[in-house]
Design a protein around this motif. Structure first.
Motif, PDB file in Angstrom:
ATOM      1  N   LYS A  52      71.252 -10.571 -21.280  1.00  0.00           N
ATOM      2  CA  LYS A  52      70.984  -9.254 -20.706  1.00  0.00           C
ATOM      3  C   LYS A  52      71.973  -8.190 -21.174  1.00  0.00           C
ATOM      4  O   LYS A  52      71.646  -7.003 -21.203  1.00  0.00           O
ATOM      5  CB  LYS A  52      71.018  -9.353 -19.188  1.00  0.00           C
ATOM      6  CG  LYS A  52      70.643  -8.070 -18.504  1.00  0.00           C
ATOM      7  CD  LYS A  52      70.535  -8.256 -17.020  1.00  0.00           C
ATOM      8  CE  LYS A  52      69.288  -9.023 -16.689  1.00  0.00           C
ATOM      9  NZ  LYS A  52      69.213  -9.373 -15.272  1.00  0.00           N
TER      10      LYS A  52
ATOM     11  N   SER B 289      62.163  -7.031 -10.914  1.00  0.00           N
ATOM     12  CA  SER B 289      61.714  -8.413 -10.772  1.00  0.00           C
ATOM     13  C   SER B 289      61.367  -8.701  -9.320  1.00  0.00           C
ATOM     14  O   SER B 289      61.817  -8.029  -8.407  1.00  0.00           O
ATOM     15  CB  SER B 289      62.793  -9.381 -11.244  1.00  0.00           C
ATOM     16  OG  SER B 289      63.885  -9.334 -10.367  1.00  0.00           O
TER      17      SER B 289
ATOM     18  N   ASN C  66      65.446 -11.308 -19.187  1.00  0.00           N
ATOM     19  CA  ASN C  66      66.755 -10.713 -19.470  1.00  0.00           C
ATOM     20  C   ASN C  66      66.774  -9.849 -20.734  1.00  0.00           C
ATOM     21  O   ASN C  66      67.332  -8.760 -20.748  1.00  0.00           O
ATOM     22  CB  ASN C  66      67.787 -11.826 -19.625  1.00  0.00           C
ATOM     23  CG  ASN C  66      68.068 -12.469 -18.287  1.00  0.00           C
ATOM     24  OD1 ASN C  66      67.963 -11.821 -17.241  1.00  0.00           O
ATOM     25  ND2 ASN C  66      68.415 -13.747 -18.294  1.00  0.00           N
TER      26      ASN C  66
ATOM     27  N   GLU D  14      75.357  -2.781 -15.769  1.00  0.00           N
ATOM     28  CA  GLU D  14      74.669  -3.195 -16.999  1.00  0.00           C
ATOM     29  C   GLU D  14      74.350  -1.991 -17.898  1.00  0.00           C
ATOM     30  O   GLU D  14      74.515  -2.043 -19.115  1.00  0.00           O
ATOM     31  CB  GLU D  14      73.367  -3.923 -16.643  1.00  0.00           C
ATOM     32  CG  GLU D  14      73.591  -5.285 -15.999  1.00  0.00           C
ATOM     33  CD  GLU D  14      72.388  -5.795 -15.211  1.00  0.00           C
ATOM     34  OE1 GLU D  14      72.530  -6.845 -14.549  1.00  0.00           O
ATOM     35  OE2 GLU D  14      71.314  -5.152 -15.244  1.00  0.00           O
TER      36      GLU D  14
HETATM   37  N1  UDP Z   1      66.945  -7.618 -12.543  1.00  0.00           N
HETATM   38  C1  UDP Z   1      66.223  -8.279 -13.518  1.00  0.00           C
HETATM   39  N2  UDP Z   1      64.944  -7.923 -13.725  1.00  0.00           N
HETATM   40  C2  UDP Z   1      64.355  -6.941 -13.050  1.00  0.00           C
HETATM   41  C3  UDP Z   1      65.103  -6.268 -12.037  1.00  0.00           C
HETATM   42  C4  UDP Z   1      66.406  -6.643 -11.815  1.00  0.00           C
HETATM   43  O1  UDP Z   1      66.730  -9.156 -14.192  1.00  0.00           O
HETATM   44  O2  UDP Z   1      63.189  -6.682 -13.304  1.00  0.00           O
HETATM   45  C5  UDP Z   1      68.362  -7.969 -12.357  1.00  0.00           C
HETATM   46  C6  UDP Z   1      69.243  -6.813 -12.774  1.00  0.00           C
HETATM   47  O3  UDP Z   1      69.371  -6.749 -14.167  1.00  0.00           O
HETATM   48  C7  UDP Z   1      70.517  -7.124 -12.020  1.00  0.00           C
HETATM   49  C8  UDP Z   1      70.022  -7.804 -10.750  1.00  0.00           C
HETATM   50  O4  UDP Z   1      68.688  -8.238 -11.032  1.00  0.00           O
HETATM   51  O5  UDP Z   1      71.313  -8.023 -12.759  1.00  0.00           O
HETATM   52  C9  UDP Z   1      70.008  -6.836  -9.580  1.00  0.00           C
HETATM   53  O6  UDP Z   1      71.282  -6.682  -9.061  1.00  0.00           O
HETATM   54  P1  UDP Z   1      71.707  -5.389  -8.233  1.00  0.00           P
HETATM   55  O7  UDP Z   1      73.107  -5.601  -7.763  1.00  0.00           O
HETATM   56  O8  UDP Z   1      71.477  -4.173  -9.046  1.00  0.00           O
HETATM   57  O9  UDP Z   1      70.700  -5.316  -7.023  1.00  0.00           O
HETATM   58  P2  UDP Z   1      70.192  -6.367  -5.905  1.00  0.00           P
HETATM   59  O10 UDP Z   1      68.834  -6.767  -6.375  1.00  0.00           O
HETATM   60  O11 UDP Z   1      71.159  -7.503  -5.854  1.00  0.00           O
HETATM   61  O12 UDP Z   1      70.121  -5.541  -4.661  1.00  0.00           O
END
Ligand code: UDP
Length: 413
Positions: free
Chosen positions: A206, A267, A303, A331
């Motif tokens: 990622k 996601s 990713n 990120e």
């Molecule tokens: N993420 C992902 N795909 C998506 C949406 C989110 O892999 O379609 C990942 C994103 O890259 C990040 C994590 O999920 O690494 C989300 O972490 P964050 O702290 O921003 O938010 P949370 O979902 O834990 O509230």
């Protein structure tokens, strides 16, 4: 037995040397020396989706590489449990919601059931977030010599009904770990309190460098025009992430820059039953505008694709109204993108207003700052350089490892 997460990847501390420098690597080696063979267990509620799973995918193999016997297990739960824990997540972040005796009973029953399945004997058990927080109580401490509760959410102003329910389950923990000091909710004094901000792995698929041309190709394969400006928000479909506000912001930008496109990439986490409802709501809000596209993991967005969207974006937006930390912000900053982010929670740790991006308080501000960055690419580029350096210094996995090693040493006394 609880389900063990089988991590396929191995990590080597040495591989981080070119990015973080010798001093950081030497510090880690020195801190890890007295902890050789220590047994550490991380427990959370999902192996996939969301920030916690993301962190553990790297932290666990890195701990192993420096001589710690680290494991990761996930608790089990049916929809009924995850419905309740999602409500608790919202309530603990301050939402005005009822917390019924039935819900409390569901949470307790699942924690009791999972506690019965915990096997092993660990020096440190790190329980992540509220879902499995009752494990220490229901195991009576069996399975771990020291128990740590790691809170990833913003519990600074919790709805009292939820916090008062949870607090007695938290008090027996030897240590509490929070992202910010102000997140420690009222009335719980942990013998050890650690303030540890989350981090990203610069070597993961990622976050590893992806050539811009390659990123644009991937983005184009999802229907975007790689030659037109692109706004991106990567987030679960969740009210706290305010995807509807992002669409409103995009519309204000579009009134001035008609070419602009918006990608909402999110996601669907296994422990987030609300996700689909909010996804539908977002789709309805976008209406017939085909310059807005909603993508999720079922579209094959993994990713590498997230990396591509963050790399190809002209501006990354994170318009959260509550945000524990916001790994997606990290990120994006790491990819040299200035981020227009909500002025909440962990975002101001990362977005230094006017330097690594802009902090915004409403849709109007979000649109103004986004426009500014689109119309001033050289200023955006300069901020992007500062953004990457800020992450390099403060928010890479090696720093996370250092913090945990310090904490283990302190707990061993
Ligand atoms: N993420 C992902 N795909 C998506 C949406 C989110 O892999 O379609 C990942 C994103 O890259 C990040 C994590 O999920 O690494 C989300 O972490 P964050 O702290 O921003 O938010 P949370 O979902 O834990 O509230």
């Amino acid at each position: 037995m609880l389900q063990k997460v089988d991590i396929k990847t191995t990590k080597r501390l040495e591989d981080y040397l070119p990015i973080v420098g010798e001093e950081v690597i030497d510090t880690i080696k020195a801190l890890a020396k007295p902890l050789q063979g220590a047994k550490v267990l991380h427990i959370n509620s999902t192996a996939f989706g969301g920030g916690v799973a993301e962190i553990l995918q790297t932290l666990v193999p890195l701990m192993r590489d420096v001589g710690i016997e680290a494991d990761w297990q996930v608790i089990e739960g049916a929809d009924a449990f995850f419905d309740v824990t999602k409500t608790m997540h919202n309530g603990l972040q301050g939402m005005d919601l009822p917390f019924t005796a039935r819900m409390q009973d569901v949470w307790q029953r699942y924690n009791e059931m999972n506690a019965a399945k915990l096997v092993g004997d660990y020096d440190f058990v790190i329980v992540h977030d509220p879902q499995p927080a009752g494990l220490l109580h229901f195991t009576g401490g069996r399975g771990g010599h020291q128990w740590l509760w790691r809170c990833h959410i913003d519990t600074s102003h919790p709805n009292p009904a939820f916090w008062q329910f949870l607090a007695p389950y938290l008090r027996p923990y030897q240590a509490g770990i929070f992202t910010l000091e102000q997140y420690v909710g009222p009335g719980v004094d942990f013998p050890h309190l650690a303030i540890i901000a989350p981090t990203i792995d610069p070597l993961s698929p990622k976050n590893a460098p992806l050539p811009l041309a390659e990123a644009k190709k991937i983005v184009a394969s999802y229907g975007f025009d790689p030659n037109r400006p692109l706004l991106v928000q990567v987030s679960r479909f969740d009210p706290w992430k305010d995807p509807l506000g992002v669409i409103d912001c995009y519309r204000q930008v579009k009134a001035h820059i008609p070419d602009v496109q918006l990608a909402l990439v999110g996601s669907m986490a296994a422990d987030d039953p609300e996700g689909w409802d909010y996804y539908d709501k977002t789709v309805r809000h976008a209406g017939e505008d085909y310059d807005i596209r909603m993508l999720h993991n079922f579209h094959g967005v993994g990713n590498r694709e997230v990396n591509a969207f963050q790399t190809a974006a002209d501006v990354v937006v994170q318009k959260s109204v509550r945000e524990g930390f916001g790994l997606v912000v990290t990120e994006a900053l790491w990819k040299g993108k200035p981020v227009v982010g909500g002025n909440v929670g962990g975002i101001p740790l990362q977005v230094i207003d006017g330097k690594t991006g802009f902090l915004v308080n409403d849709v109007g501000e979000c649109a103004t700052k986004t426009r500014y960055l689109l119309q001033n690419p050289s200023a955006a580029q300069e901020m992007g350089i500062a953004a990457r350096e800020h992450v390099r210094q403060h928010f890479l996995s090696t720093r996370h490892l250092i913090d945990y090693l310090h904490l283990f040493a302190a707990l061993r006394g």
